[in-house]
Design a protein around this motif. Sequence first.
Motif, PDB file in Angstrom:
ATOM      1  N   VAL A   3       0.853  -1.326   0.192  1.00  0.00           N
ATOM      2  CA  VAL A   3      -0.059   0.051   0.072  1.00  0.00           C
ATOM      3  C   VAL A   3       0.996   1.113  -0.076  1.00  0.00           C
ATOM      4  O   VAL A   3       1.895   1.141   0.841  1.00  0.00           O
ATOM      5  N   ARG A  27      -2.431  -9.369   4.967  1.00  0.00           N
ATOM      6  CA  ARG A  27      -1.816  -8.087   4.261  1.00  0.00           C
ATOM      7  C   ARG A  27      -0.500  -7.264   4.918  1.00  0.00           C
ATOM      8  O   ARG A  27      -0.729  -7.020   6.000  1.00  0.00           O
ATOM      9  N   GLY A  40       0.747   1.716   7.452  1.00  0.00           N
ATOM     10  CA  GLY A  40       0.237   2.997   8.045  1.00  0.00           C
ATOM     11  C   GLY A  40      -1.317   3.090   7.513  1.00  0.00           C
ATOM     12  O   GLY A  40      -1.774   3.874   8.066  1.00  0.00           O
ATOM     13  N   VAL A  41      -1.775   2.176   6.606  1.00  0.00           N
ATOM     14  CA  VAL A  41      -3.239   2.353   6.278  1.00  0.00           C
ATOM     15  C   VAL A  41      -3.758   1.095   6.649  1.00  0.00           C
ATOM     16  O   VAL A  41      -3.544  -0.013   6.360  1.00  0.00           O
ATOM     17  N   ARG A  42      -5.022   0.987   7.511  1.00  0.00           N
ATOM     18  CA  ARG A  42      -5.405  -0.002   7.810  1.00  0.00           C
ATOM     19  C   ARG A  42      -6.902  -0.431   7.273  1.00  0.00           C
ATOM     20  O   ARG A  42      -7.665   0.332   7.634  1.00  0.00           O
ATOM     21  N   ALA A  43      -7.171  -1.201   6.559  1.00  0.00           N
ATOM     22  CA  ALA A  43      -8.394  -1.301   5.907  1.00  0.00           C
ATOM     23  C   ALA A  43      -9.106  -2.608   6.344  1.00  0.00           C
ATOM     24  O   ALA A  43      -8.636  -3.617   6.647  1.00  0.00           O
ATOM     25  N   GLN A  44     -10.269  -2.084   6.912  1.00  0.00           N
ATOM     26  CA  GLN A  44     -11.009  -2.995   7.846  1.00  0.00           C
ATOM     27  C   GLN A  44     -11.938  -4.122   6.876  1.00  0.00           C
ATOM     28  O   GLN A  44     -12.965  -4.687   7.504  1.00  0.00           O
ATOM     29  N   ASP A  45     -11.820  -4.105   5.619  1.00  0.00           N
ATOM     30  CA  ASP A  45     -12.859  -5.033   5.138  1.00  0.00           C
ATOM     31  C   ASP A  45     -12.299  -6.148   4.883  1.00  0.00           C
ATOM     32  O   ASP A  45     -11.401  -6.375   4.544  1.00  0.00           O
TER      33      ASP A  45
END
Lengths: 299, 332
Positions: free
Chosen positions: B10, B62, B66-71
């Motif tokens: 990412v 994954r 720094g970017v946490r995607a919770q899907d």
Amino acid sequence: MEVGCLLLFRTLSSPLIRPPLRRHSWPVPSSPLLRASSSPPPLPSPPSAYPQGAYRGPKPRRDLVGDWVSNNDGFVRSLPIFVGGLSLLAVLLNRAFSGIAPVTDASSSQSRADILTLALAVTNLLSGLVWLSIRPKYISPVVPQGVDCKRINSKIANYAVLELLWAWESLSATTCCRSLVVVHGGFCLLQIGVAAESLTEVGEAVAVDVHKLIQSSVYRNVAESGKQSYLANLSLYPAKSELPFLPTTTQAVILQPLGNSGIAIIGGDTIRGFTDLDQAWITLIAEKLDVTLSKSQDN
Amino acid sequence: MPSLSRASHVSAESSTRGESAREMERGCGTILGGSIPLLQPRRKGANSLFPRSSSRRAQNRRRFAGVRAQDRNSQQQQLNLSVLRFTLGIPGLDESYLPRYIGLGFGSLILLNHFFSSSSSNVTSAQLRSEALGICLAAFSTALPYLGKFLKSATPVDRSSLPEGNKQIFVMSENASVTQKEDLAWASYVLLRNTNTMSVLIAVGDVLCVRGYWNMTEDLSKAHIVEWFKSQIQQTGFHDLEDTLYFPQKPDSDSQLGRMLPKGTLSLLVQPVLSTSTPTINVTKKTEGFVLLVSSADYAYGDKDRAWIRAVANKFQGINASRNFHGVETSQ
């Protein structure tokens, strides 16, 4: 970009938003400018057709194959499967009806040719299957229920206001964002887009209670970690109740910390509507906003 | 041996206020060269046959920074893939081109088989039919990666590499105000970082900012570089552009453009900055400048990229007006 177009079209009889022809009424009114819009790419024209002040440099070629594939996406995806499957059948039938013994014997050149063709057919088949599996699923956006609002805190400097409005316009134009709330330094600086309708005052948006927000768990989590939080499907999260100012039908929310002293809450109208790229851009825009807002606060 | 690949990168790294503020301070100092991280591994995204990305039903396998995607569910509406992917694990081999390699290899084997068998014995018609079918399939397989590039889910694979012969520079016009310098530094940084870009040139009003890898033959001073670029731009006529200009493949290198652009340019995007429609400004000119992006990979800018680049270009709208407006704040 639309605004620029609208200016030009004041003199036109039929207002079109992205037409292939545009009349160029400034500064040379005598010769109309005929230009194609940039998507698909325009065809090159002789420079003498352009009046002064128009772009005359090289232009990109029209990409016919690319356009055709983009327009027939579903068909092209399943094409390799059909090609591979039919070829498979054809090889087997050819072998069957040509009176050759049904044994793959590599010593015969016929068999060798057949094996190679079969391998190619299988490659195509697999490729088609992979293409089908990575087809993006279309999720329809949900219209947010609420009222339009545009509340800007008067305490901040004008350049900060312009920057916030720019951020809102960028987000609403490029992503599925429909609501934006910016809280910084203990104040709600911006509430724009669609907001939940207040129960007491009909037609007015719910105000952002900054105290309550700062004490809420979503804010604390985000502030502690310092990282963006993406709630891709808001209905699954209990955090929904802590954001009462967002419309009830908000589907996705991004909570972006602005440095140490603020948060930006971005509400979208599609489940998983924000892509990786959007998240990356939002992170970087938030850094800029933080610097600007801190500077404005210091003055 | 084939192996299951791990995640996609990412692009956004952990963002701290310091990083962005440093960028803006650096912009004010107009540093030449420097340690700017220009080519981030942007998105090792996918393309047709064997793309690489993270797993379906992701159990947070994954690797992100720094970017946490919770899907949890994998499918997204647009370009991103989160499916279990197959890769041979060979670095530098792009699996999406596998059908092409297979098509070429097996096609040549079929031809070899044909000539070998025709020299030794009679070629039956059944064999001819089979071979003809094989050749057609080989040709189709060879074309598959090219077609796959235009499908909706195909992301531009970050195949970009730094071509030789370019120098990394970062210059800005001296007559820009402090806020303008900050904005230019930030915008160029963001464009280099978030898109598949090798070099960036922002020309708004009479202010110029050039950053990235450019074709600088001699060692010129900063002011000379700015002047040189200004003269080059005059000749290209980009100031008259009103719409986005996108060359997904190599632009014509014999023209004036070729001299200005860095070596190894494969994609070029020029985004004009449209002027705002306030009636006080003299609207004989509809654009205030442009943003020029150069990439060393072709088809580098998808729809989403172009939308975001337009948004960044709009940041410079009204810059001439704001210059007067910010008269008070420029003292900071």
